[in-house]
Design a protein around this motif. Structure first.
Motif, PDB file in Angstrom:
ATOM      1  N   SER A  27       0.826  -1.206   0.000  1.00  0.00           N
ATOM      2  CA  SER A  27       0.000   0.000   0.000  1.00  0.00           C
ATOM      3  C   SER A  27       0.864   1.262   0.000  1.00  0.00           C
ATOM      4  O   SER A  27       2.020   1.245   0.425  1.00  0.00           O
ATOM      5  CB  SER A  27      -0.906   0.004   1.227  1.00  0.00           C
ATOM      6  N   PRO A  28       0.301   2.378  -0.465  1.00  0.00           N
ATOM      7  CA  PRO A  28       1.041   3.646  -0.436  1.00  0.00           C
ATOM      8  C   PRO A  28       1.513   4.021   0.958  1.00  0.00           C
ATOM      9  O   PRO A  28       2.625   4.541   1.121  1.00  0.00           O
ATOM     10  CB  PRO A  28       0.012   4.653  -0.967  1.00  0.00           C
ATOM     11  N   ASP A  29       0.698   3.769   1.979  1.00  0.00           N
ATOM     12  CA  ASP A  29       1.107   4.093   3.348  1.00  0.00           C
ATOM     13  C   ASP A  29       2.319   3.268   3.767  1.00  0.00           C
ATOM     14  O   ASP A  29       3.216   3.770   4.456  1.00  0.00           O
ATOM     15  CB  ASP A  29      -0.049   3.862   4.318  1.00  0.00           C
ATOM     16  N   THR A  30       2.347   1.984   3.371  1.00  0.00           N
ATOM     17  CA  THR A  30       3.514   1.154   3.687  1.00  0.00           C
ATOM     18  C   THR A  30       4.745   1.700   2.991  1.00  0.00           C
ATOM     19  O   THR A  30       5.832   1.776   3.590  1.00  0.00           O
ATOM     20  CB  THR A  30       3.268  -0.308   3.266  1.00  0.00           C
ATOM     21  N   LYS A  31       4.592   2.086   1.731  1.00  0.00           N
ATOM     22  CA  LYS A  31       5.725   2.663   0.999  1.00  0.00           C
ATOM     23  C   LYS A  31       6.219   3.943   1.680  1.00  0.00           C
ATOM     24  O   LYS A  31       7.429   4.179   1.796  1.00  0.00           O
ATOM     25  CB  LYS A  31       5.318   2.958  -0.453  1.00  0.00           C
ATOM     26  N   ARG A  32       5.299   4.762   2.153  1.00  0.00           N
ATOM     27  CA  ARG A  32       5.714   6.000   2.818  1.00  0.00           C
ATOM     28  C   ARG A  32       6.455   5.721   4.126  1.00  0.00           C
ATOM     29  O   ARG A  32       7.436   6.410   4.450  1.00  0.00           O
ATOM     30  CB  ARG A  32       4.488   6.890   3.056  1.00  0.00           C
ATOM     31  N   GLU A  33       6.010   4.714   4.861  1.00  0.00           N
ATOM     32  CA  GLU A  33       6.721   4.330   6.084  1.00  0.00           C
ATOM     33  C   GLU A  33       8.110   3.806   5.752  1.00  0.00           C
ATOM     34  O   GLU A  33       9.089   4.108   6.440  1.00  0.00           O
ATOM     35  CB  GLU A  33       5.915   3.273   6.847  1.00  0.00           C
ATOM     36  N   ASN A  34       8.200   2.999   4.700  1.00  0.00           N
ATOM     37  CA  ASN A  34       9.495   2.470   4.276  1.00  0.00           C
ATOM     38  C   ASN A  34      10.441   3.592   3.869  1.00  0.00           C
ATOM     39  O   ASN A  34      11.634   3.569   4.184  1.00  0.00           O
ATOM     40  CB  ASN A  34       9.311   1.504   3.104  1.00  0.00           C
ATOM     41  N   ALA A  35       9.897   4.583   3.164  1.00  0.00           N
ATOM     42  CA  ALA A  35      10.720   5.714   2.716  1.00  0.00           C
ATOM     43  C   ALA A  35      11.287   6.484   3.902  1.00  0.00           C
ATOM     44  O   ALA A  35      12.460   6.907   3.893  1.00  0.00           O
ATOM     45  CB  ALA A  35       9.890   6.642   1.835  1.00  0.00           C
ATOM     46  N   LYS A  36      10.466   6.689   4.929  1.00  0.00           N
ATOM     47  CA  LYS A  36      10.951   7.391   6.124  1.00  0.00           C
ATOM     48  C   LYS A  36      12.142   6.673   6.737  1.00  0.00           C
ATOM     49  O   LYS A  36      13.144   7.302   7.119  1.00  0.00           O
ATOM     50  CB  LYS A  36       9.819   7.504   7.153  1.00  0.00           C
ATOM     51  N   LEU A  37      12.052   5.353   6.815  1.00  0.00           N
ATOM     52  CA  LEU A  37      13.133   4.565   7.422  1.00  0.00           C
ATOM     53  C   LEU A  37      14.416   4.670   6.612  1.00  0.00           C
ATOM     54  O   LEU A  37      15.500   4.917   7.158  1.00  0.00           O
ATOM     55  CB  LEU A  37      12.698   3.103   7.527  1.00  0.00           C
TER      56      LEU A  37
END
Length: 308
Positions: free
Chosen positions: A105-115
């Protein structure tokens, strides 16, 4: 043009192998790979054999695999995308590119990007927009995020077919997720409609009717292909569809279709049947036989027990 001298894979399954096959002699000189299956004794031998056959340096831990790689491709199952990014963030070095190609999901991708970005890495949201066969490394990709412009020459140097989509991380994955409602949903509709038709012995009439309504679709051929895809990749597709259902829910819409698709993909994938052809009748019969066998086992009467 930027060149990739060292490249790493996190997850070494169908997509990684397809990219390598496509690169052939143009592959980077150093390629490393880590797949969590090497941590399981029952799966380790086959995965190590995969590394040997593909001529890559297989590693027993993620740190070893991504160390010094200019580009890291994350190609794990959708449900492992966050875990992979979290693990990579502990070891990634400033300037390393992290191509998140997972169907989440886009939210998962955004969390991954933050990390990844917080650790100094360069995160790129990558959406793989079609099966990796037959196009291999030329499979259409959508990429986005603040590092997409920097990443594009790296994809180009690998001969890959990447298109930049304007917007922040999550835009590319949104396109992938929403499209999957239709693509994977058609597979699930094929299973429910045409397995029912085959069992009722009316499949030739149903297929003829569908051909009349949609004459250019070639229903018999597409039905066989859709069943074959679910048989081979249903478990992985189900993991993706859970992310699709989450995406739809986060948009505030009814995600019943995505959930139903998940159920069919999981059920057929769990059967673990070999799909040796794409012939609809053969595959439908194999699936129905296995489903009926499972129902018979479930419905078997429990042995009588004396009541004390």
């Amino acid at each position: 043009m930027a060149k990739v001298s060292r490249l790493a894979f996190i997850g070494f399954g169908e997509a990684a192998k397809a990219f390598l096959t496509g690169w052939a002699d143009a592959a980077p000189p150093v390629i490393t790979a880590y797949d969590q299956k090497t941590n399981h004794l029952s799966l380790r031998k086959d995965k190590l054999q995969d590394y040997i056959q593909q001529d890559v340096q297989g590693c027993f831990n993620l740190h070893e695999a991504i160390d010094s790689a200019k580009v890291v491709f994350s190609l794990v199952t959708a449900d492992q995308a966050y875990e992979a990014a979290a693990a990579a963030a502990k070891h990634i070095k400033p300037g390393q590119f992290y191509f998140d190609c997972n169907s989440c999901s886009p939210d998962t991708k955004r969390e991954n990007a933050k990390l990844i970005n917080a650790a100094g890495g360069c995160y790129v949201d990558v959406a793989v927009m079609s099966p990796v066969h037959p196009k291999l490394h030329r499979t259409p990709l959508l990429i986005c995020g603040s590092h997409a412009e920097q990443a594009k020459p790296l994809f180009d140097s690998l001969g890959m077919n990447a298109q930049i989509i304007e917007g922040d991380v999550g835009v590319a994955s949104s396109i992938k997720m929403v499209r999957s409602i239709m693509v994977k949903g058609l597979e699930a509709l094929t299973a429910e409609c045409l397995l029912a038709a085959r069992k009722a012995q009316i499949d030739t009439r149903i297929l003829a009717s569908l051909d009349n309504s949609y004459p250019e679709f070639n229903w018999y051929e597409k039905a066989g292909y859709n069943l074959e895809r679910m048989m081979l990749h249903g478990v992985r597709r189900a993991a993706e569809m859970r992310e699709v259902a989450l995406t739809v829910e986060q948009l505030g819409l009814n995600n019943g279709m995505a959930k139903a698709t998940t159920d069919w993909q999981q059920q057929i994938g769990d059967l673990a049947l070999n799909a040796e052809s794409e012939d609809f009748a053969e595959l439908a019969d194999a699936l129905l036989n296995e489903l009926e066998a499972q129902q018979a086992v479930t419905a078997a009467p429990i042995a009588d027990k004396k009541i004390v």
